[in-house]
Design an enzyme around this catalytic site. Structure first.
Site, mmCIF file in Angstrom:
data_model
loop_
_atom_site.group_PDB
_atom_site.id
_atom_site.type_symbol
_atom_site.label_atom_id
_atom_site.label_comp_id
_atom_site.label_asym_id
_atom_site.label_seq_id
_atom_site.Cartn_x
_atom_site.Cartn_y
_atom_site.Cartn_z
ATOM 1 N N ARG A 38 -2.473 -4.769 8.793
ATOM 2 C CA ARG A 38 -2.019 -3.350 9.029
ATOM 3 C C ARG A 38 -0.533 -3.516 9.898
ATOM 4 O O ARG A 38 -0.268 -4.926 10.450
ATOM 5 C CB ARG A 38 -2.742 -2.141 9.796
ATOM 6 C CG ARG A 38 -3.871 -2.577 10.701
ATOM 7 C CD ARG A 38 -3.417 -3.243 12.062
ATOM 8 N NE ARG A 38 -2.058 -2.329 12.535
ATOM 9 C CZ ARG A 38 -1.555 -2.986 13.526
ATOM 10 N NH1 ARG A 38 -1.652 -4.202 13.712
ATOM 11 N NH2 ARG A 38 -0.311 -2.108 14.094
ATOM 12 N N GLY A 39 0.297 -2.809 10.066
ATOM 13 C CA GLY A 39 1.671 -3.141 10.464
ATOM 14 C C GLY A 39 2.605 -3.117 9.475
ATOM 15 O O GLY A 39 2.425 -3.851 8.626
ATOM 16 N N ALA A 40 3.678 -2.482 9.607
ATOM 17 C CA ALA A 40 4.746 -2.491 8.539
ATOM 18 C C ALA A 40 5.074 -3.820 8.099
ATOM 19 O O ALA A 40 5.059 -3.993 6.763
ATOM 20 C CB ALA A 40 5.862 -1.540 8.755
ATOM 21 N N ARG A 72 -0.746 2.029 0.727
ATOM 22 C CA ARG A 72 0.019 2.712 1.825
ATOM 23 C C ARG A 72 1.233 3.219 1.555
ATOM 24 O O ARG A 72 1.970 2.661 1.146
ATOM 25 C CB ARG A 72 -0.360 1.895 3.103
ATOM 26 C CG ARG A 72 -1.694 1.690 3.576
ATOM 27 C CD ARG A 72 -1.861 1.188 4.958
ATOM 28 N NE ARG A 72 -1.760 2.446 6.019
ATOM 29 C CZ ARG A 72 -1.904 2.116 7.386
ATOM 30 N NH1 ARG A 72 -1.874 0.854 7.789
ATOM 31 N NH2 ARG A 72 -1.886 3.190 8.101
ATOM 32 N N GLN A 170 -5.036 0.790 17.959
ATOM 33 C CA GLN A 170 -4.523 -0.424 17.883
ATOM 34 C C GLN A 170 -3.959 -0.953 19.223
ATOM 35 O O GLN A 170 -3.843 -2.285 19.322
ATOM 36 C CB GLN A 170 -3.345 -0.249 16.615
ATOM 37 C CG GLN A 170 -3.769 0.056 15.470
ATOM 38 C CD GLN A 170 -3.944 1.472 14.891
ATOM 39 O OE1 GLN A 170 -4.261 2.334 15.855
ATOM 40 N NE2 GLN A 170 -3.461 1.674 13.759
ATOM 41 N N ASP A 211 7.934 2.365 11.085
ATOM 42 C CA ASP A 211 7.180 2.117 9.893
ATOM 43 C C ASP A 211 8.422 2.327 8.803
ATOM 44 O O ASP A 211 8.340 2.030 7.583
ATOM 45 C CB ASP A 211 6.123 2.970 9.561
ATOM 46 C CG ASP A 211 5.044 2.267 10.139
ATOM 47 O OD1 ASP A 211 4.752 2.502 11.389
ATOM 48 O OD2 ASP A 211 4.061 1.657 9.384
HETATM 49 O O1 MRU Z 1 -1.312 2.534 10.887
HETATM 50 P P1 MRU Z 1 -0.716 0.931 11.348
HETATM 51 O O2 MRU Z 1 -1.718 0.419 12.115
HETATM 52 O O3 MRU Z 1 -0.260 0.307 10.286
HETATM 53 O O4 MRU Z 1 0.393 1.472 12.012
HETATM 54 C C1 MRU Z 1 1.291 0.552 12.657
HETATM 55 C C2 MRU Z 1 2.623 1.144 13.414
HETATM 56 O O5 MRU Z 1 2.663 2.314 13.352
HETATM 57 C C3 MRU Z 1 3.588 0.036 13.825
HETATM 58 O O6 MRU Z 1 4.075 0.471 14.920
HETATM 59 C C4 MRU Z 1 4.574 -0.141 12.951
HETATM 60 O O7 MRU Z 1 4.199 -0.355 11.581
HETATM 61 C C5 MRU Z 1 5.355 -1.314 13.344
HETATM 62 S S1 MRU Z 1 4.458 -2.799 13.372
HETATM 63 C C6 MRU Z 1 5.704 -4.056 13.864
#
Ligand code: MRU
Length: 312
Positions: A38-40, A72, A170, A211
């Site tokens: 996860r994480g963009a 996603r 997270q 994101d």
């Molecule tokens: O649901 P997630 O854990 O994928 O959400 C992640 C976030 O909201 C982060 O802040 C975003 O993706 C930036 S990660 C460098």
């Protein structure tokens, strides 16, 4: 990557460092959907390797692309990476080469974001952040957490406050894991402690990831980010968004049309698989919110520091 993608399963951190061996694009799509990764930026990178696996396995290009796109909806990095790969010849070597480039470029962008952002942060700063935007969420170093890392590397002191980030934690599970490994001083806080923290402590900056950033600066990020921006405004604390240019979505005029993922109610009603809410409790569980560009002091990318009015 040989005939598989080896991926650290973030769902079991920090208790267990469990590695997944993914052999098909369907498995990669599932690992994104179920948030093993996860994480963009990390989602975009994983999808790129997913497409490389599809090419290696002789899968149908269009259907593999569609399956990965459906994993996603909110992080634009997923679509950015797949759009970029759509322009590459459909051979295993060519797709893999581009996927490797996407990963390497992300790391380089994060280093530059770190430098650009660190220049805004005074010595001995107190910084509030949310979610996990570190090495786990990217190719390495991180975005918002990358700035924190760069400030720490500079060596003139800082203290981080890390929001727990309900419902999937997270912040508590992953950001705490990274900060401990790096020896960066911090406190984890419950999300609901953020306003009291900003009132009692002199917080120098809130730094968050993104994101998807619309053309006018409206920014989708982890649910709770908008609340932090409002509280920061009320306390006169600068509110910074850190993201690579792969998170910009200039085709989207403002944040209203950003698709916001709603996830399984059990993320809220259960903790570690144990029900804590009465059976049948109705839930609203958006994974992200949109912070208006008007609440953002600056957006920090690898290309520099952008101040309002934003126009990407
Ligand atoms: O649901 P997630 O854990 O994928 O959400 C992640 C976030 O909201 C982060 O802040 C975003 O993706 C930036 S990660 C460098």
């Amino acid at each position: 990557m040989g005939d598989h993608l080896r991926l650290l399963d973030q769902r079991f951190l920090p208790q267990k460092e469990d590695w997944l061996l993914l052999r098909t694009h369907e498995e990669v799509a599932a690992s994104i959907r179920d948030m093993a990764v996860r994480g963009a930026p990390a989602i975009g990178i994983a999808a790129s390797y997913g497409l490389a696996l599809a090419a290696q396995n002789g899968a149908d290009r269009e259907s593999a692309d569609a399956i990965l796109r459906a994993s996603r909806p909110t992080a634009v990095n997923l679509f950015w990476a797949l759009d970029r790969l759509a322009g590459i010849t459909w051979t295993p070597a060519d797709i893999l080469e581009e996927a490797l480039k996407i990963e390497a470029e992300d790391l380089a962008m994060n280093r530059r974001i770190g430098e650009n952002g660190a220049a805004l942060i005074p010595a001995n700063a107190k910084i509030l952040t949310i979610c996990n935007t570190g090495a786990l969420a990217t190719a390495g170093h991180g975005t918002a957490l990358g700035i924190i890392r760069s400030v720490h590397e500079r060596g003139d002191g800082l203290h981080v406050y890390s929001c727990e980030t309900r419902p999937r934690q997270q912040g508590l599970r992953l950001t705490a894991y990274e900060l401990l490994k790096e020896g960066i001083p911090f406190n984890s806080i419950a999300d609901s402690a953020a306003a009291a923290l900003m009132r009692q402590e002199k917080i120098d900056a809130v730094i968050v990831g993104a994101d998807r950033i619309a053309a006018n600066g409206d920014t989708a990020n982890k649910i709770g980010t908008y609340m932090l921006a409002l509280v920061a405004k009320a306390h006169g604390v600068p509110f910074y968004v850190a993201a690579p240019s792969s998170t910009l979505d200039p085709a989207m005029a403002c944040g209203d049309a950003i698709p916001i993922e709603e996830r399984d109610p059990r993320e809220l009603t259960e903790i570690e698989g144990v029900a804590v809410a009465p059976a049948g409790t109705p839930v609203w569980n958006p994974a992200f919110d949109v912070t208006p560009g008007s609440l953002i002091s600056a957006i920090i990318t690898e290309d520099g520091v952008f101040r309002p009015p934003f126009a990407f």
